[in-house]
Design an enzyme around this catalytic site. Structure first.
Site, PDB file in Angstrom:
ATOM      1  N   SER A  81      12.343   9.525  -7.900  1.00  0.00           N
ATOM      2  CA  SER A  81      12.074   8.711  -6.721  1.00  0.00           C
ATOM      3  C   SER A  81      10.565   8.611  -6.471  1.00  0.00           C
ATOM      4  O   SER A  81       9.837   8.139  -7.345  1.00  0.00           O
ATOM      5  CB  SER A  81      12.825   9.294  -5.524  1.00  0.00           C
ATOM      6  OG  SER A  81      12.942   8.351  -4.488  1.00  0.00           O
ATOM      7  N   ASP A 164       3.574  12.753  10.263  1.00  0.00           N
ATOM      8  CA  ASP A 164       2.711  11.679  10.778  1.00  0.00           C
ATOM      9  C   ASP A 164       2.129  10.843   9.649  1.00  0.00           C
ATOM     10  O   ASP A 164       2.141   9.607   9.695  1.00  0.00           O
ATOM     11  CB  ASP A 164       1.586  12.265  11.626  1.00  0.00           C
ATOM     12  CG  ASP A 164       2.083  12.858  12.935  1.00  0.00           C
ATOM     13  OD1 ASP A 164       3.220  12.555  13.332  1.00  0.00           O
ATOM     14  OD2 ASP A 164       1.322  13.624  13.560  1.00  0.00           O
ATOM     15  N   HIS A 223      21.650   8.073  -6.040  1.00  0.00           N
ATOM     16  CA  HIS A 223      20.200   8.242  -6.114  1.00  0.00           C
ATOM     17  C   HIS A 223      19.801   9.696  -6.342  1.00  0.00           C
ATOM     18  O   HIS A 223      18.810   9.972  -7.015  1.00  0.00           O
ATOM     19  CB  HIS A 223      19.562   7.720  -4.823  1.00  0.00           C
ATOM     20  CG  HIS A 223      18.068   7.780  -4.808  1.00  0.00           C
ATOM     21  ND1 HIS A 223      17.295   7.119  -5.750  1.00  0.00           N
ATOM     22  CD2 HIS A 223      17.191   8.429  -3.991  1.00  0.00           C
ATOM     23  CE1 HIS A 223      16.004   7.345  -5.507  1.00  0.00           C
ATOM     24  NE2 HIS A 223      15.923   8.152  -4.453  1.00  0.00           N
TER      25      HIS A 223
END
Length: 242
Positions: A81, A164, A223
């Site tokens: 990924s 963040d 996945h």
């Protein structure tokens, strides 16, 4: 320098495994230990994940450079990924560092989906009263709950993810940078048969960048193919790398 977990004899051929978004080196422990009979397996925590340093950026040029610092010779590289995209950029920027490349269930394209819903879910967990990981998982997506909880430090009441920055850089994470040239070395695109991350429509762009690429699918896997079909995934790696 990234935090790394290693398995096996350093005299064996080196195999680097790069994990995906919200993952960590620990996710690959079982497969890495099994492969350590033939390889010296190096599993890093990618930047902004696990015990590796946090940075203000999270793009694939930076991730590839981070991985390059761990390599001093041609190495077998596996990436899943996000880690697969980082591994592809690594191969395109530093082809002399790659022996063979395995890209697990990802393509060098920009995807339209986002993964910020998991960031929202992790932020929403009140960690102040959590004493066990299972307590924090009640509001998380059941499909990825156990996976996400591996990045929870219960003792310190914190996520080991730079949420963040990952949120701010999400367009770059789901994207793929424009790169010239091609990696001519042996490359395997190994996908889950039940996943739609690597479609036939993507094969043209894959072949442009990785002309020696081959394709294989694991039946019954999506996945998260290495977690859903670990023995089959391991067997496919061994067959291709050797």
């Amino acid at each position: 320098m990234l935090n790394v977990l290693t398995h096996g004899d350093p005299s064996h051929p080196k195999l680097l495994i790069a994990h995906g978004l919200y993952g960590s080196a620990r996710n690959w422990g079982v497969i890495a230990k099994r492969l350590s009979d033939q390889y010296f397996v190096v599993c890093p925590d990618m930047r902004n994940h696990g015990a590796s340093p946090w940075h203000d950026t999270h793009n694939y040029f930076d991730l590839a450079d981070d991985l390059a610092e761990l390599l001093d010779q041609p190495t077998f590289v596996v990436g899943h990924s996000m880690g697969g995209k980082a591994a592809m950029v690594l191969a395109l920027k530093y082809p002399h560092l790659i022996n063979k490349l395995v890209v697990a269930d990802i393509a060098p394209v920009t995807y339209t989906h986002s993964q910020t819903q998991h960031i929202d879910a992790m932020r929403a967990v009140d960690l102040s009263g959590v004493e066990r990981r299972s307590q924090a998982g009640e509001s998380l997506d059941p499909e990825v709950r156990d996976f996400l909880l591996q990045s929870l430090d219960v003792k310190e009441k914190r996520w080991t993810l730079n949420l963040d920055v990952l949120e701010a850089e999400m367009p770059k994470i789901v994207g793929f940078p424009d790169l010239d040239g091609a990696f001519e070395g042996p490359t395997l695109f190994l996908s889950g048969a039940d996943s739609d991350y690597v479609t036939r429509d993507y094969r043209t762009v894959i072949k442009d960048l990785f002309p020696a690429s081959r394709f294989a699918k694991l039946p019954g896997a999506g996945h998260w193919l290495h977690a859903q079909k670990p023995r089959e995934f391991e067997a496919a790696l061994r067959a291709f790398l050797t």
